[in-house]
Motif scaffolding. Structure first.
Motif, PDB file in Angstrom:
ATOM      1  N   ALA A 161       0.737  -1.337   0.144  1.00 19.50           N
ATOM      2  CA  ALA A 161      -0.055   0.111  -0.108  1.00 19.50           C
ATOM      3  C   ALA A 161       0.807   1.176  -0.097  1.00 19.50           C
ATOM      4  N   ALA A 162       1.890   1.212   0.995  1.00 20.49           N
ATOM      5  CA  ALA A 162       2.879   2.382   0.854  1.00 20.49           C
ATOM      6  C   ALA A 162       3.670   2.698  -0.603  1.00 20.49           C
ATOM      7  N   LYS A 163       3.938   1.388  -1.048  1.00 19.43           N
ATOM      8  CA  LYS A 163       4.718   1.734  -2.673  1.00 19.43           C
ATOM      9  C   LYS A 163       3.584   2.404  -3.584  1.00 19.43           C
ATOM     10  N   TRP A 164       2.727   1.787  -3.343  1.00 18.50           N
ATOM     11  CA  TRP A 164       1.358   2.388  -4.319  1.00 18.50           C
ATOM     12  C   TRP A 164       1.021   3.776  -4.056  1.00 18.50           C
ATOM     13  N   LEU A 165       1.092   4.202  -2.877  1.00 27.60           N
ATOM     14  CA  LEU A 165       0.706   5.738  -2.657  1.00 27.60           C
ATOM     15  C   LEU A 165       1.964   6.321  -2.935  1.00 27.60           C
ATOM     16  N   THR A 166       2.931   6.024  -2.882  1.00 31.30           N
ATOM     17  CA  THR A 166       4.433   6.758  -3.224  1.00 31.30           C
ATOM     18  C   THR A 166       4.195   6.902  -4.906  1.00 31.30           C
ATOM     19  N   ALA A 167       3.986   5.792  -5.490  1.00 29.81           N
ATOM     20  CA  ALA A 167       3.542   6.177  -7.160  1.00 29.81           C
ATOM     21  C   ALA A 167       2.506   6.814  -7.423  1.00 29.81           C
ATOM     22  N   ASN A 168       1.410   6.943  -6.477  1.00 27.28           N
ATOM     23  CA  ASN A 168       0.053   7.322  -7.144  1.00 27.28           C
ATOM     24  C   ASN A 168      -0.420   8.348  -6.022  1.00 27.28           C
ATOM     25  N   PRO A 169       0.329   9.455  -5.731  1.00 32.46           N
ATOM     26  CA  PRO A 169      -0.002  10.497  -4.804  1.00 32.46           C
ATOM     27  C   PRO A 169      -1.155  11.154  -5.242  1.00 32.46           C
ATOM     28  N   ASP A 170      -1.415  11.448  -6.406  1.00 34.72           N
ATOM     29  CA  ASP A 170      -2.731  12.385  -7.010  1.00 34.72           C
ATOM     30  C   ASP A 170      -3.871  11.591  -7.124  1.00 34.72           C
ATOM     31  N   ASP A 171      -3.637   9.988  -6.909  1.00 35.14           N
ATOM     32  CA  ASP A 171      -4.900   9.513  -7.240  1.00 35.14           C
ATOM     33  C   ASP A 171      -6.177   9.779  -6.300  1.00 35.14           C
ATOM     34  N   PRO A 172      -7.536   9.847  -6.483  1.00 32.71           N
ATOM     35  CA  PRO A 172      -8.452  10.418  -5.625  1.00 32.71           C
ATOM     36  C   PRO A 172      -8.661   9.564  -4.402  1.00 32.71           C
ATOM     37  N   ARG A 173      -8.094   8.101  -4.562  1.00 37.20           N
ATOM     38  CA  ARG A 173      -8.053   7.047  -3.421  1.00 37.20           C
ATOM     39  C   ARG A 173      -7.121   7.400  -2.611  1.00 37.20           C
ATOM     40  N   ALA A 174      -5.932   8.171  -2.808  1.00 34.80           N
ATOM     41  CA  ALA A 174      -4.634   8.248  -2.048  1.00 34.80           C
ATOM     42  C   ALA A 174      -4.855   8.466  -0.569  1.00 34.80           C
ATOM     43  N   LYS A 175      -5.709   9.501  -0.359  1.00 32.46           N
ATOM     44  CA  LYS A 175      -5.816  10.086   1.036  1.00 32.46           C
ATOM     45  C   LYS A 175      -6.285   9.102   2.052  1.00 32.46           C
ATOM     46  N   LYS A 176      -7.431   8.231   1.507  1.00 26.49           N
ATOM     47  CA  LYS A 176      -8.258   7.387   2.386  1.00 26.49           C
ATOM     48  C   LYS A 176      -7.238   5.872   2.396  1.00 26.49           C
ATOM     49  N   GLU A 178      -3.862   6.050   2.544  1.00 27.74           N
ATOM     50  CA  GLU A 178      -2.965   6.577   3.197  1.00 27.74           C
ATOM     51  C   GLU A 178      -3.509   6.413   4.702  1.00 27.74           C
ATOM     52  N   ARG A 179      -4.535   7.168   5.107  1.00 29.42           N
ATOM     53  CA  ARG A 179      -4.944   7.233   6.243  1.00 29.42           C
ATOM     54  C   ARG A 179      -5.242   5.652   7.048  1.00 29.42           C
ATOM     55  N   SER A 180      -6.190   4.986   6.134  1.00 30.41           N
ATOM     56  CA  SER A 180      -6.504   3.788   6.807  1.00 30.41           C
ATOM     57  C   SER A 180      -5.825   2.517   6.539  1.00 30.41           C
ATOM     58  N   LEU A 181      -4.861   2.493   5.845  1.00 35.49           N
ATOM     59  CA  LEU A 181      -4.010   1.358   5.498  1.00 35.49           C
ATOM     60  C   LEU A 181      -2.506   1.595   5.633  1.00 35.49           C
ATOM     61  N   VAL A 182      -2.028   2.719   5.168  1.00 34.40           N
ATOM     62  CA  VAL A 182      -0.592   2.790   4.845  1.00 34.40           C
ATOM     63  C   VAL A 182      -0.101   3.297   6.374  1.00 34.40           C
ATOM     64  N   ARG A 183      -0.807   3.980   7.284  1.00 40.03           N
ATOM     65  CA  ARG A 183      -0.356   4.134   8.632  1.00 40.03           C
ATOM     66  C   ARG A 183      -0.477   3.243   9.490  1.00 40.03           C
ATOM     67  N   ARG A 184      -1.008   2.166   9.152  1.00 42.68           N
ATOM     68  CA  ARG A 184      -1.450   1.110  10.400  1.00 42.68           C
ATOM     69  C   ARG A 184      -0.379   0.158  10.242  1.00 42.68           C
ATOM     70  N   PRO A 185      -0.022  -0.420  11.441  1.00 44.61           N
ATOM     71  CA  PRO A 185       0.796  -1.775  11.420  1.00 44.61           C
ATOM     72  C   PRO A 185       0.149  -2.903  11.103  1.00 44.61           C
ATOM     73  N   GLY A 186       0.969  -3.817  10.410  1.00 44.53           N
ATOM     74  CA  GLY A 186       0.559  -5.278  10.106  1.00 44.53           C
ATOM     75  C   GLY A 186       1.851  -5.963   9.580  1.00 44.53           C
ATOM     76  N   ALA A 187       1.449  -7.165   9.337  1.00 50.71           N
ATOM     77  CA  ALA A 187       2.626  -8.327   9.107  1.00 50.71           C
ATOM     78  C   ALA A 187       3.162  -7.737   7.574  1.00 50.71           C
ATOM     79  N   ARG A 188       4.456  -7.908   7.575  1.00 50.42           N
ATOM     80  CA  ARG A 188       5.149  -8.189   6.318  1.00 50.42           C
ATOM     81  C   ARG A 188       5.454  -9.662   5.976  1.00 50.42           C
ATOM     82  N   TRP A 189       5.171 -10.078   4.965  1.00 47.81           N
ATOM     83  CA  TRP A 189       5.179 -11.597   4.611  1.00 47.81           C
ATOM     84  C   TRP A 189       6.658 -11.679   3.723  1.00 47.81           C
TER      85      TRP A 189
END
Length: 443
Positions: A161-176, A178-189
């Motif tokens: 999700a963080a990589k997608w956000l970096t590549a698509n900062p102006d996408d209309p879905r970017a803010k939500k 970032e807020r809902s996924l990128v800032r939240r802790p989870g597992a790395r596989w």
């Protein structure tokens, strides 16, 4: 300023001489650093252990936080007593850990975990070995690490999700996103996509420790992974898998890590074609359990399926055969959608069965990454496991409820289960903003 989190010790291998370390009265002790660690020699005048000592000051210790002290030591004569203390660096010199070991003439690694009873910025680590005889103690690889959930789980800065956000900062879905996924802790596989599993895990565990946070990792590289399904792949052979596990353990080392081990590996036993294949799979999981279970600061949770798959007595038997007695516990609902109460009921039934088998006290964690709407559709039917519609993000990674140790985002929200459901054409493990938005909005 000394380290507050991660590794509190500086120059623990003495590659920079005695920088950061002090020694006691030269009448009782002399020190040298020939390049292979510290050589500390006590004289015959050092009658008490504390007469000959070396140490490091200004350590930050926090009450209630968990620490791991590890060091490698040997002595010039067998039976040498060495005392390791962590405590106040000034009067009244209160220790929070006080361990005495007997050294031989071969290098031995000692590891002790403890919960601090002190809250101080003037903590001290000392090694004491005065014993009325001339003796040399060799010390190296000294570490004192701290990382607990009191500081929070580590947020993966390179999630899909963080990589997608970096590549698509102006996408209309970017803010939500970032807020809902990128800032939240989870597992790395980690799996067969990692070219150097030792190096990759070493870097990830080190990054988390430097932030004073606990990383969540899912190890997913089983031989014949997913039994040829959407997430097929994994190690090329049983021997390759064992080598991969060894490298993974070496990469983690003594850093604190929460490990979810081989999702679906035991739950899929019944789908393997022969008894020999099932025996082999169980043996491979047991090898991973045995290897990772020896890591001093890792909490390992072996995957235990989900509430609508394998009945609790059977899952308990499979967990027993795989060596769950050697690790902290098991995980349920990984990459699935069952509600928290359903998951906790199922897991509690497994723990009861394990206790009946003579394995009491096992903990469990619940994957809450996509279970915000539970696993039932509008008609009350159980949804399919593969990118089903109408699901929602669940409780973010946190301390558990209902008997669980933790609620965790183990499956990465927005990563596809495969080319299926509401994610046609999206391969397993690939991030999709379309799938992410549906989970955020509950659509």
């Amino acid at each position: 300023m000394p380290a507050r989190y991660g590794d509190l010790i500086t120059n623990g291998t003495f590659t920079n001489g005695t920088t950061g370390w002090w020694a006691g009265d030269p009448a009782y002790i002399t020190v040298a650093t020939p390049g292979t660690g510290l050589e500390a020699t006590a004289t015959t005048d050092a009658v008490n252990l504390w007469d000959a000592l070396v140490g490091q000051d200004d350590l930050i210790l926090r009450s209630g936080c968990r620490y791991t002290l590890s060091f490698t030591a040997r002595a010039s004569q067998p039976g040498t007593t060495l005392r390791a203390q962590v405590g106040l660096g000034a009067d009244p010199w209160t220790p929070t850990i006080d361990k005495t070991v007997a050294l031989g003439t071969a290098d031995t690694c000692f590891t002790f975990s403890f919960t601090s009873t002190l809250d101080t910025t003037t903590g001290q680590l000392s090694f004491q070995f005065g014993q009325s005889t001339a003796v040399t103690v060799y010390l190296t690889e000294i570490r004192l690490t701290c990382s607990t959930v009191e500081e929070g789980f580590y947020v993966d800065p390179d999630s899909n999700a963080a990589k997608w956000l970096t590549a698509n900062p102006d996408d209309p879905r970017a803010k939500k996103i970032e807020r809902s996924l990128v800032r939240r802790p989870g597992a790395r596989w980690f799996g067969d996509w990692n070219n150097d599993i030792k190096s990759d895990l070493d870097a990830y565990a080190g990054e988390a420790a430097s932030e004073g946070q606990l990383p969540i990792v899912a190890l997913y590289n089983m031989y014949n992974r997913d039994n040829g399904g959407q997430s097929s792949g994994g190690a090329a052979s049983p021997d390759a898998y064992r080598a991969w596990v060894d490298a993974a353990a070496a990469g983690i080392g003594d850093r604190p890590v929460l490990i979810v081990l081989e999702p679906d590996s035991l739950a899929q036993l019944g789908s393997l074609p022969t008894d020999a294949a099932r025996t082999e799979r169980t043996a491979l999981v047991a090898y991973a359990v045995q290897t990772l279970g020896t890591l001093p600061a890792a909490n390992v949770y072996l995957d235990g399926g989900n509430a609508t798959w394998i009945r609790p007595p059977e899952m308990a038997n499979r967990l027993q055969d795989a060596g769950i007695a050697q690790v902290r516990g098991f995980a349920v609902n990984v990459a699935n959608f069952d509600a928290v109460d359903v998951c906790c009921t199922y897991a509690t039934q497994i723990t009861a069965e394990l206790a009946r088998l003579g394995i009491p006290g096992k903990g469990f964690v619940v994957d809450t990454s996509r279970n915000g709407n539970g696993a039932m559709d509008a008609e009350g039917q159980h949804v399919d496991w593969c990118n089903p519609a109408g699901r929602r993000l669940g409780v973010a990674s946190s301390i558990g409820v209902g008997g669980a140790d933790y609620l965790l985002w183990i499956k990465v929200p927005g990563d596809s289960d495969g080319s299926c459901g509401v994610g046609p054409g999206i391969p397993a493990g690939a991030f999709s903003p379309h799938l992410a938005e549906r989970l955020i909005d509950g659509g």
